[in-house]
Design a protein around this motif. Structure first.
Motif, PDB file in Angstrom:
ATOM      1  N   PHE A  17       0.715  -1.193   0.836  1.00  0.00           N
ATOM      2  CA  PHE A  17      -0.048  -0.121   0.647  1.00  0.00           C
ATOM      3  C   PHE A  17       0.792   1.303   0.295  1.00  0.00           C
ATOM      4  N   VAL A  18       0.748   2.348  -0.844  1.00  0.00           N
ATOM      5  CA  VAL A  18       1.213   3.533  -0.999  1.00  0.00           C
ATOM      6  C   VAL A  18       0.849   4.432  -0.325  1.00  0.00           C
ATOM      7  N   ALA A  19       0.836   4.959   0.980  1.00  0.00           N
ATOM      8  CA  ALA A  19      -0.007   6.123   1.266  1.00  0.00           C
ATOM      9  C   ALA A  19       0.484   7.510   1.110  1.00  0.00           C
ATOM     10  N   LEU A  20       1.853   7.777   0.742  1.00  0.00           N
ATOM     11  CA  LEU A  20       2.738   9.067   0.143  1.00  0.00           C
ATOM     12  C   LEU A  20       3.540   9.112  -1.163  1.00  0.00           C
ATOM     13  N   SER A  21       3.721   9.309  -1.564  1.00  0.00           N
ATOM     14  CA  SER A  21       4.680   9.142  -3.613  1.00  0.00           C
ATOM     15  C   SER A  21       4.504  10.339  -4.329  1.00  0.00           C
ATOM     16  N   GLY A  22       5.833  11.053  -3.550  1.00  0.00           N
ATOM     17  CA  GLY A  22       6.535  12.038  -4.620  1.00  0.00           C
ATOM     18  C   GLY A  22       5.898  13.019  -3.908  1.00  0.00           C
ATOM     19  N   ILE A  23       6.110  13.190  -2.704  1.00  0.00           N
ATOM     20  CA  ILE A  23       5.787  14.412  -2.281  1.00  0.00           C
ATOM     21  C   ILE A  23       7.098  15.545  -2.477  1.00  0.00           C
ATOM     22  N   SER A  24       7.402  16.808  -3.189  1.00  0.00           N
ATOM     23  CA  SER A  24       8.008  17.979  -2.884  1.00  0.00           C
ATOM     24  C   SER A  24       7.058  19.029  -2.199  1.00  0.00           C
ATOM     25  N   THR A  25       7.866  19.323  -1.419  1.00  0.00           N
ATOM     26  CA  THR A  25       7.529  20.918  -0.491  1.00  0.00           C
ATOM     27  C   THR A  25       8.324  21.517   0.290  1.00  0.00           C
ATOM     28  N   SER A  26       8.399  22.745   0.442  1.00  0.00           N
ATOM     29  CA  SER A  26       9.114  23.547   1.887  1.00  0.00           C
ATOM     30  C   SER A  26       8.375  23.932   2.634  1.00  0.00           C
ATOM     31  N   PHE A  27       8.578  24.563   3.687  1.00  0.00           N
ATOM     32  CA  PHE A  27       7.756  25.186   4.612  1.00  0.00           C
ATOM     33  C   PHE A  27       9.004  26.255   5.202  1.00  0.00           C
ATOM     34  N   GLU A  28       8.157  26.986   4.862  1.00  0.00           N
ATOM     35  CA  GLU A  28       8.976  28.843   5.347  1.00  0.00           C
ATOM     36  C   GLU A  28       8.968  29.492   6.467  1.00  0.00           C
ATOM     37  N   ARG A  29       9.911  30.003   7.597  1.00  0.00           N
ATOM     38  CA  ARG A  29      10.059  29.998   8.309  1.00  0.00           C
ATOM     39  C   ARG A  29       8.579  31.288   9.279  1.00  0.00           C
ATOM     40  N   ASN A  30       8.308  30.703   9.950  1.00  0.00           N
ATOM     41  CA  ASN A  30       7.004  31.364  10.996  1.00  0.00           C
ATOM     42  C   ASN A  30       5.637  32.121   9.559  1.00  0.00           C
ATOM     43  N   LYS A  31       5.990  30.758   9.357  1.00  0.00           N
ATOM     44  CA  LYS A  31       4.188  30.886   8.344  1.00  0.00           C
ATOM     45  C   LYS A  31       2.914  29.588   8.963  1.00  0.00           C
ATOM     46  N   VAL A  32       1.703  29.749   8.620  1.00  0.00           N
ATOM     47  CA  VAL A  32       0.963  28.453   9.264  1.00  0.00           C
ATOM     48  C   VAL A  32       1.096  28.327   7.842  1.00  0.00           C
ATOM     49  N   THR A  33       0.822  26.824   8.266  1.00  0.00           N
ATOM     50  CA  THR A  33       0.534  26.157   6.644  1.00  0.00           C
ATOM     51  C   THR A  33      -0.139  25.123   6.980  1.00  0.00           C
ATOM     52  N   ALA A  34      -1.654  24.738   5.983  1.00  0.00           N
ATOM     53  CA  ALA A  34      -2.260  23.818   6.685  1.00  0.00           C
ATOM     54  C   ALA A  34      -2.362  22.471   5.498  1.00  0.00           C
ATOM     55  N   VAL A  35      -2.819  21.404   5.740  1.00  0.00           N
ATOM     56  CA  VAL A  35      -2.398  20.270   5.267  1.00  0.00           C
ATOM     57  C   VAL A  35      -4.128  19.936   5.486  1.00  0.00           C
ATOM     58  N   ILE A  36      -4.457  19.753   4.043  1.00  0.00           N
ATOM     59  CA  ILE A  36      -6.003  19.579   3.913  1.00  0.00           C
ATOM     60  C   ILE A  36      -6.199  17.937   2.973  1.00  0.00           C
ATOM     61  N   GLY A  37      -7.081  17.174   3.008  1.00  0.00           N
ATOM     62  CA  GLY A  37      -7.437  16.169   2.392  1.00  0.00           C
ATOM     63  C   GLY A  37      -8.648  15.196   2.774  1.00  0.00           C
ATOM     64  N   PRO A  38      -9.186  14.583   1.819  1.00  0.00           N
ATOM     65  CA  PRO A  38      -9.923  13.105   2.343  1.00  0.00           C
ATOM     66  C   PRO A  38      -9.932  12.423   3.122  1.00  0.00           C
ATOM     67  N   ASN A  39     -10.567  11.985   3.794  1.00  0.00           N
ATOM     68  CA  ASN A  39     -10.270  10.587   4.289  1.00  0.00           C
ATOM     69  C   ASN A  39      -9.188   9.896   3.233  1.00  0.00           C
ATOM     70  N   GLY A  40      -8.079   9.451   4.258  1.00  0.00           N
ATOM     71  CA  GLY A  40      -7.985   8.182   3.205  1.00  0.00           C
ATOM     72  C   GLY A  40      -6.334   9.367   2.578  1.00  0.00           C
ATOM     73  N   ALA A  41      -6.544  10.719   2.438  1.00  0.00           N
ATOM     74  CA  ALA A  41      -5.041  11.476   1.569  1.00  0.00           C
ATOM     75  C   ALA A  41      -3.375  11.560   1.770  1.00  0.00           C
ATOM     76  N   GLY A  42      -3.408  10.414   2.915  1.00  0.00           N
ATOM     77  CA  GLY A  42      -2.656  10.711   3.457  1.00  0.00           C
ATOM     78  C   GLY A  42      -1.599  11.298   4.539  1.00  0.00           C
ATOM     79  N   LYS A  43      -2.665  12.598   4.912  1.00  0.00           N
ATOM     80  CA  LYS A  43      -2.586  13.198   6.078  1.00  0.00           C
ATOM     81  C   LYS A  43      -1.219  12.642   7.398  1.00  0.00           C
ATOM     82  N   SER A  44      -1.933  11.555   8.080  1.00  0.00           N
ATOM     83  CA  SER A  44      -1.527  11.463   9.428  1.00  0.00           C
ATOM     84  C   SER A  44      -0.058  11.279   9.003  1.00  0.00           C
ATOM     85  N   THR A  45      -0.112  10.365   7.356  1.00  0.00           N
ATOM     86  CA  THR A  45       1.411   9.263   7.379  1.00  0.00           C
ATOM     87  C   THR A  45       2.056  10.776   6.680  1.00  0.00           C
ATOM     88  N   PHE A  46       1.338  11.676   6.332  1.00  0.00           N
ATOM     89  CA  PHE A  46       2.925  12.699   6.177  1.00  0.00           C
ATOM     90  C   PHE A  46       3.326  13.676   7.422  1.00  0.00           C
TER      91      PHE A  46
END
Length: 250
Positions: A17-46
């Motif tokens: 089972f592939v829970a996450l695949s090919g995710i590339s991103t970055s997080f800047e300092r002092n910013k608020v980033t939200a992760v959303i998606g349907p159930n089973g999208a991979g949020k908890s694994t991420f």
């Protein structure tokens, strides 16, 4: 601006089972980033991968330019990465102060939870500072189980803050809260974001759209969209798979 954390082509599989695949991103300092998606999208694994609870099956994670891929979770904490969990996890019979003090002590020694008296004052100072940040200093002598649900979630954040994290991951911080408690939590997150980077998983879209500088949308373990709230809200594919075709987001 140099990113605080960079995610490079990260994947995570559990057997076939592939829970996450090919995710590339970055997080800047002092910013608020939200992760959303349907159930089973991979949020908890991420989230588990970013906090060190799970090692990625592929790809790399860099924190302040350092490769931290596969490091143990306790090393993540000492580097400046802390998280709270969706389910409240406190010592219910201990006081508010004791919950945070024990967390502070756990950062300095692996085995002895009752430090020498000479260090006790320093630990209390750290605990008091964290409690003040979340608005619970006045209730420091209350038994933690006597706190409201929202206050218990704030206490969990205080426990994370004693590590003085530069990156704070919050897993559904307003889960189970009513309107006033949600409002209080949003105000707390806004205060904390003044000097740290915050990444959160949430389902309350009105809250996310008003609070976040940026939103990542996961779908079937892949990064579907990455942009400002306005950009994500108007993305046709995001609306199709998650937000729906109307503006009545809950």
């Amino acid at each position: 601006m140099t990113a605080l954390m960079t995610v490079e082509n990260v994947g995570r599989s559990f057997g076939g089972f592939v829970a996450l695949s090919g995710i590339s991103t970055s997080f800047e300092r002092n910013k608020v980033t939200a992760v959303i998606g349907p159930n089973g999208a991979g949020k908890s694994t991420f989230f588990n991968v970013l906090s060190g609870a799970l090692a990625p099956s592929s790809g790399a994670i860099r924190f302040k330019g350092r490769d931290v891929t596969g490091m143990k979770q306790h090393r993540f904490v000492h580097l400046g990465i802390a998280r709270s969990y969706q389910i409240t996890n406190l010592f219910s019979s201990l006081s508010v102060e004791e919950n945070v003090r024990v967390a502070a002590q756990a950062l300095t020694t692996r085995y002895d939870l009752f430090s020498h008296r000479a260090r006790y004052g320093q630990l209390l100072e750290k605990a008091h500072a964290a409690l003040a940040q979340v608005g619970l200093f006045a209730k420091r002598n209350r038994v933690s189980r006597e706190l409201s649900h929202g206050e218990q979630r704030a206490l969990e954040i205080a426990i994370s803050l004693v590590a003085d994290p530069e990156l704070l991951l919050l897993d559904e911080p307003t889960a189970g809260m009513g309107p006033q408690e949600t409002k209080d939590m949003v105000e707390l997150i806004e205060r904390l974001a003044g000097d740290r980077t915050i990444l959160l998983v949430e389902h309350k879209m009105k809250m996310i759209l008003g609070l976040s500088n940026r939103i990542l949308v996961l779908h079937h373990g892949r990064l579907l969209a990455d942009g400002t709230p306005d950009e994500v809200r108007s993305d046709p594919e995001v609306r199709r798979v998650y937000l729906g075709q109307n503006d009545g987001y809950s």
